[in-house]
Write a protein that holds these residues in place. Structure first.
Motif, short mmCIF file in Angstrom:
data_model
loop_
_atom_site.label_atom_id
_atom_site.label_comp_id
_atom_site.label_asym_id
_atom_site.label_seq_id
_atom_site.Cartn_x
_atom_site.Cartn_y
_atom_site.Cartn_z
N LEU A 2 0.83 -1.20 0.00
CA LEU A 2 0.00 0.00 0.00
C LEU A 2 0.86 1.25 0.00
CD1 LEU A 2 -2.72 -1.19 2.51
CD2 LEU A 2 -3.13 -0.60 0.12
N ALA A 3 1.96 1.22 0.76
CA ALA A 3 2.87 2.37 0.79
C ALA A 3 3.49 2.60 -0.59
CB ALA A 3 3.96 2.16 1.82
N LEU A 4 3.82 1.52 -1.28
CA LEU A 4 4.37 1.66 -2.63
C LEU A 4 3.32 2.20 -3.59
CD1 LEU A 4 6.44 -1.65 -2.90
CD2 LEU A 4 7.34 0.68 -2.82
N ALA A 5 2.11 1.69 -3.48
CA ALA A 5 1.04 2.12 -4.39
C ALA A 5 0.64 3.57 -4.15
CB ALA A 5 -0.18 1.21 -4.23
N ALA A 6 0.79 4.04 -2.90
CA ALA A 6 0.44 5.42 -2.56
C ALA A 6 1.70 6.23 -2.29
CB ALA A 6 -0.48 5.43 -1.34
N ARG A 7 2.78 5.93 -3.02
CA ARG A 7 4.09 6.51 -2.70
C ARG A 7 4.12 8.03 -2.81
NH1 ARG A 7 4.49 3.14 -6.93
NH2 ARG A 7 4.85 3.97 -9.03
N GLY A 8 3.28 8.61 -3.63
CA GLY A 8 3.27 10.06 -3.76
C GLY A 8 2.89 10.74 -2.45
N VAL A 10 2.67 9.28 0.46
CA VAL A 10 3.56 8.78 1.52
C VAL A 10 4.84 9.62 1.57
CG1 VAL A 10 5.01 6.84 2.22
CG2 VAL A 10 2.64 6.44 1.56
N ALA A 11 5.39 9.94 0.40
CA ALA A 11 6.60 10.76 0.37
C ALA A 11 6.32 12.15 0.94
CB ALA A 11 7.11 10.88 -1.07
N THR A 12 5.13 12.68 0.66
CA THR A 12 4.78 14.01 1.16
C THR A 12 4.72 14.03 2.68
OG1 THR A 12 3.54 14.55 -0.85
CG2 THR A 12 3.01 15.82 1.14
N VAL A 13 4.02 13.05 3.28
CA VAL A 13 3.87 13.06 4.73
C VAL A 13 5.18 12.66 5.42
CG1 VAL A 13 1.40 12.58 4.55
CG2 VAL A 13 2.99 10.68 4.91
N SER A 14 5.97 11.81 4.78
CA SER A 14 7.23 11.38 5.39
C SER A 14 8.14 12.57 5.64
CB SER A 14 7.94 10.37 4.50
OG SER A 14 7.20 9.17 4.39
N ALA A 15 8.10 13.54 4.74
CA ALA A 15 8.97 14.71 4.88
C ALA A 15 8.56 15.60 6.04
CB ALA A 15 8.96 15.51 3.59
N ARG A 16 7.33 15.42 6.55
CA ARG A 16 6.83 16.29 7.61
C ARG A 16 6.88 15.63 8.99
NH1 ARG A 16 1.22 17.53 4.37
NH2 ARG A 16 2.12 18.66 2.58
N LEU A 17 7.31 14.40 9.07
CA LEU A 17 7.29 13.71 10.34
C LEU A 17 8.34 14.29 11.29
CD1 LEU A 17 6.80 10.02 9.14
CD2 LEU A 17 5.07 11.63 9.97
N PRO A 18 8.01 14.43 12.57
CA PRO A 18 8.92 15.08 13.51
C PRO A 18 10.02 14.15 13.99
CG PRO A 18 6.94 14.41 14.65
CD PRO A 18 6.72 14.09 13.19
#
Length: 227
Positions: A2-8, A10-18
């Motif tokens: 699911l993470a691969l299929a929604a990678r766009g 996922v990449a956006t939120v990953s950059a915002r994680l504290p």
């Protein structure tokens, strides 16, 4: 998958994680620890967004997978925002709590409360704490930490009164810990564990209020009812 299929997204939120929460020992987190923490938070975000919780049936065919992806992908950003907000609030209050602990450690009158507070924080935010907390529960943790700060200030002024308050909680907690080793109702165990934190708020910082009515008698009855 699911993470691969929604990678766009996922990449956006990953950059915002504290970054990780401040460590209880005061040591700064290393790069590996930071990466592992963010990966763990992302996993929790994806679990919540896609409904991947224990006991939930997983998709077993293409149609089922695409349905879960279609329904969950639009929720990833909003779920991530909830986690980020809760983590940032917790981090801010934990920083203040650690400062309050350092201040109390410089006062002989704060020694008794400090020992109990260290044990409380280790149980609440020790190893694997992220696995034990839902985002809904994490939203309450800043209030628990504010209650610790209030307690420490009052304990320095009146250590005897703090010890009296603690004496109403310590034996209950010890009994609870012993009973969890044999209890079969894990949902009740988890619910009661957080009721102890609400009891601490009620006892040490009642002005912060609790979302449920709680007392030592109520907690004692719940501990006795564990099966």
């Amino acid at each position: 998958l699911l993470a691969l299929a929604a990678r766009g997204v996922v990449a956006t939120v990953s950059a915002r994680l504290p970054a990780p929460l401040p460590r209880l020992d005061g040591a700064p987190p290393g790069r590996a620890e930071t990466d592992a923490f963010r990966a763990a938070v992302l996993a929790r975000v994806l679990d919540d967004a896609f409904g991947l919780h224990p006991g939930t049936p997983l998709p077993r065919d293409r149609e089922g997978f695409e349905r879960v992806l279609r329904e969950g992908a639009p929720r990833v950003e909003s779920v991530a925002l909830r986690w980020v907000e809760a983590l940032k609030a917790t981090s801010a209050e934990l920083t203040k709590t650690l400062a309050a602990m350092r201040a109390a450690s410089r006062q002989p009158a704060g020694t008794g409360a400090l020992g109990d507070v260290r044990a409380q924080l280790a149980a609440m935010l020790g190893d694997s704490w992220l696995d034990a907390l839902t985002v809904e529960r994490l939203a309450h943790v800043p209030r628990y930490l504010r209650a610790v700060q209030v307690r420490l200030g009052r304990a320095v002024d009146n250590p005897r009164k703090d010890a009296e308050k603690q004496s109403a909680i310590t034996p209950l907690w010890s009994t609870y810990v012993a009973r969890t080793a044999v209890a079969r109702d894990l949902a009740a165990v988890a619910e009661l564990r957080w009721l102890f934190e609400e009891l601490r708020v009620s006892v040490f910082a009642p002005e912060l209020t609790t979302p449920v009515s709680v007392s030592a008698a109520k907690v004692s009855a719940a501990v006795a009812a564990l099966r």
